[in-house]
Write a protein that holds these residues in place. Structure first.
Motif, PDB file in Angstrom:
ATOM      1  N   ASN A   1       0.847  -1.178   0.000  1.00 15.51           N
ATOM      2  CA  ASN A   1       0.000   0.000   0.000  1.00 15.51           C
ATOM      3  C   ASN A   1       0.889   1.236   0.000  1.00 15.51           C
ATOM      4  O   ASN A   1       2.117   1.122  -0.082  1.00 15.51           O
ATOM      5  N   PHE A   2       0.294   2.402   0.087  1.00 16.65           N
ATOM      6  CA  PHE A   2       1.079   3.630  -0.030  1.00 16.65           C
ATOM      7  C   PHE A   2       2.103   3.784   1.094  1.00 16.65           C
ATOM      8  O   PHE A   2       3.138   4.423   0.911  1.00 16.65           O
ATOM      9  N   THR A   3       1.853   3.194   2.270  1.00 12.20           N
ATOM     10  CA  THR A   3       2.871   3.288   3.324  1.00 12.20           C
ATOM     11  C   THR A   3       4.089   2.422   2.992  1.00 12.20           C
ATOM     12  O   THR A   3       5.189   2.704   3.459  1.00 12.20           O
ATOM     13  N   THR A   4       3.891   1.373   2.168  1.00 15.46           N
ATOM     14  CA  THR A   4       5.020   0.548   1.753  1.00 15.46           C
ATOM     15  C   THR A   4       6.040   1.377   0.984  1.00 15.46           C
ATOM     16  O   THR A   4       7.250   1.140   1.057  1.00 15.46           O
ATOM     17  N   ALA A   5       5.575   2.368   0.242  1.00 14.78           N
ATOM     18  CA  ALA A   5       6.484   3.242  -0.502  1.00 14.78           C
ATOM     19  C   ALA A   5       7.412   4.001   0.445  1.00 14.78           C
ATOM     20  O   ALA A   5       8.538   4.378   0.059  1.00 14.78           O
ATOM     21  N   LEU A   6       6.960   4.237   1.668  1.00 15.10           N
ATOM     22  CA  LEU A   6       7.759   4.986   2.642  1.00 15.10           C
ATOM     23  C   LEU A   6       8.780   4.109   3.356  1.00 15.10           C
ATOM     24  O   LEU A   6       9.664   4.632   4.044  1.00 15.10           O
ATOM     25  N   ARG A   7       8.678   2.801   3.214  1.00 19.93           N
ATOM     26  CA  ARG A   7       9.588   1.878   3.909  1.00 19.93           C
ATOM     27  C   ARG A   7      10.931   1.891   3.183  1.00 19.93           C
ATOM     28  O   ARG A   7      11.225   1.055   2.340  1.00 19.93           O
ATOM     29  N   GLN A   8      11.758   2.840   3.561  1.00 25.32           N
ATOM     30  CA  GLN A   8      13.030   3.073   2.884  1.00 25.32           C
ATOM     31  C   GLN A   8      14.212   2.683   3.782  1.00 25.32           C
ATOM     32  O   GLN A   8      14.116   2.738   5.010  1.00 25.32           O
ATOM     33  N   PRO A   9      15.336   2.302   3.191  1.00 23.63           N
ATOM     34  CA  PRO A   9      16.501   1.873   3.984  1.00 23.63           C
ATOM     35  C   PRO A   9      17.177   3.034   4.683  1.00 23.63           C
ATOM     36  O   PRO A   9      17.039   4.194   4.281  1.00 23.63           O
ATOM     37  N   TRP A  10      17.922   2.693   5.700  1.00 21.70           N
ATOM     38  CA  TRP A  10      18.720   3.687   6.430  1.00 21.70           C
ATOM     39  C   TRP A  10      20.184   3.657   5.997  1.00 21.70           C
ATOM     40  O   TRP A  10      21.006   4.362   6.570  1.00 21.70           O
ATOM     41  N   THR A  11      20.512   2.832   5.021  1.00 19.59           N
ATOM     42  CA  THR A  11      21.917   2.660   4.601  1.00 19.59           C
ATOM     43  C   THR A  11      22.056   2.903   3.102  1.00 19.59           C
ATOM     44  O   THR A  11      22.607   2.089   2.368  1.00 19.59           O
ATOM     45  N   SER A  12      21.558   4.034   2.636  1.00 20.27           N
ATOM     46  CA  SER A  12      21.547   4.324   1.199  1.00 20.27           C
ATOM     47  C   SER A  12      22.916   4.716   0.649  1.00 20.27           C
ATOM     48  O   SER A  12      23.023   5.168  -0.486  1.00 20.27           O
ATOM     49  N   TRP A  13      23.970   4.515   1.427  1.00 26.17           N
ATOM     50  CA  TRP A  13      25.332   4.802   0.965  1.00 26.17           C
ATOM     51  C   TRP A  13      25.726   3.956  -0.237  1.00 26.17           C
ATOM     52  O   TRP A  13      26.685   4.269  -0.945  1.00 26.17           O
ATOM     53  N   SER A  14      24.999   2.879  -0.509  1.00 24.29           N
ATOM     54  CA  SER A  14      25.389   1.967  -1.586  1.00 24.29           C
ATOM     55  C   SER A  14      24.875   2.396  -2.957  1.00 24.29           C
ATOM     56  O   SER A  14      25.192   1.765  -3.968  1.00 24.29           O
ATOM     57  N   VAL A  15      24.098   3.462  -3.014  1.00 23.28           N
ATOM     58  CA  VAL A  15      23.455   3.863  -4.272  1.00 23.28           C
ATOM     59  C   VAL A  15      24.329   4.801  -5.102  1.00 23.28           C
ATOM     60  O   VAL A  15      24.356   4.722  -6.338  1.00 23.28           O
TER      61      VAL A  15
END
Length: 299
Positions: free
Chosen positions: A124-138
């Protein structure tokens, strides 16, 4: 960020909230037994992960922006920020997003970051907000754009626009759209496949705004059967810290138990389900040939 480039994420927050409330109310008024729907604890975890990602992203951006700025100063190329160049930069960013997203599914140390976004069994739309805290790999995936003269602030704008676009595709309440839209763009139908845990749906449909990259590079699969969301091996926790770190913990455990550097490298850089070859004992099989690789469930 240059004054002529708005903060699209900030401006989109009211729309995020409104759409989420509308979706929640829609499920309450017209329940759908075939949809995953909402669960209070799951939604709260997703929102918490989203808020936490804003905090941690601000920390990761300090060294990343420094690297981008250094590369931008070293390259002689310059792409102006203009009405005609922004669509081209959005297209290029979406192309590199595809490869970043695909890489984060097939390399385990990168998957440890991205698995957070797939850890909910709801869609659902809240799933879109489930983002990682370790985005250094991008960030390494976008270095070619900086080297080609794209200003770091322009890249940040394009990345934010891509993120905002993807919010609306996290829903089960939107069915198939007209064929031209489904052929060209990432849609809820395509993204449901991406979040599904069935074998035929695993590691498919990596596109951000456009789905044409998946069609071009052989990773597209249409939605043909109901999707089962989550991981192939679910983590059964609503604890945000565990959600953010569980795969890193698993990698550390596997590294400690590994036999030799070759296996350690495989645990880090092969796929999430990779296992070393298990050599059969001659006394048991009469031969010393290695068995085929075992690939357990991804998750």
């Amino acid at each position: 960020m240059p004054a002529n480039l708005p903060d699209v994420v900030l401006w989109s927050v009211p729309a995020f909230v409104l759409l989420t409330v509308v979706e929640m109310v829609g499920y309450r008024l017209r329940p759908d037994e075939d949809a995953a729907g909402y669960e209070a604890k799951d939604a709260a975890t997703s929102v918490t992960m989203g808020v936490g990602s804003l905090v941690f992203d601000a920390l990761w951006k300090i060294p990343i922006v420094a690297v981008y700025a250094a590369v931008y100063e070293l390259t002689p190329l310059r792409v102006p920020i203009a009405w005609w160049s922004l669509p081209l930069m959005l297209l290029a960013q979406d192309f590199f997003y595809y490869w970043s997203h695909r890489g984060h599914h097939v390399v385990r140390i990168l998957w440890a970051c991205h698995v957070v976004h797939h850890s909910s069994r709801k869609f659902n739309f809240t799933t879109a907000l489930r983002q990682p805290w370790t985005s250094w790999s991008v960030w390494p995936f976008y270095l070619p754009l900086i080297a080609l003269g794209v200003h770091p602030a322009a890249l940040a704008f394009c990345s934010s626009a891509n993120l905002v676009y993807q919010f609306w595709v996290h829903t089960e309440r939107v069915g198939r759209l007209p064929r031209p839209v489904e052929w060209l763009f990432n849609t809820p139908s395509h993204h449901r496949v991406h979040h599904a845990s069935q074998g035929g749906y695993l590691d498919r449909n990596f596109g951000g705004i456009l789905i044409v990259w998946d069609r071009l590079f052989g990773s597209f699969t249409p939605e043909t059967e109901p999707c089962v969301f989550g991981l192939t091996k679910n983590i059964d926790t609503y604890n945000p810290l565990r959600v953010a770190t569980h795969e890193y913990v698993a990698i550390g455990r596997d590294l400690r138990a590994a036999h030799g550097w070759r296996e350690r490298a495989g645990r880090l850089f092969r796929g999430p389900g990779w296992q070393p070859e298990v050599r059969a004992r001659p006394a048991e099989t009469g031969a010393a040939e290695p068995r085929a690789e075992q690939k357990p469930a991804k998750g």
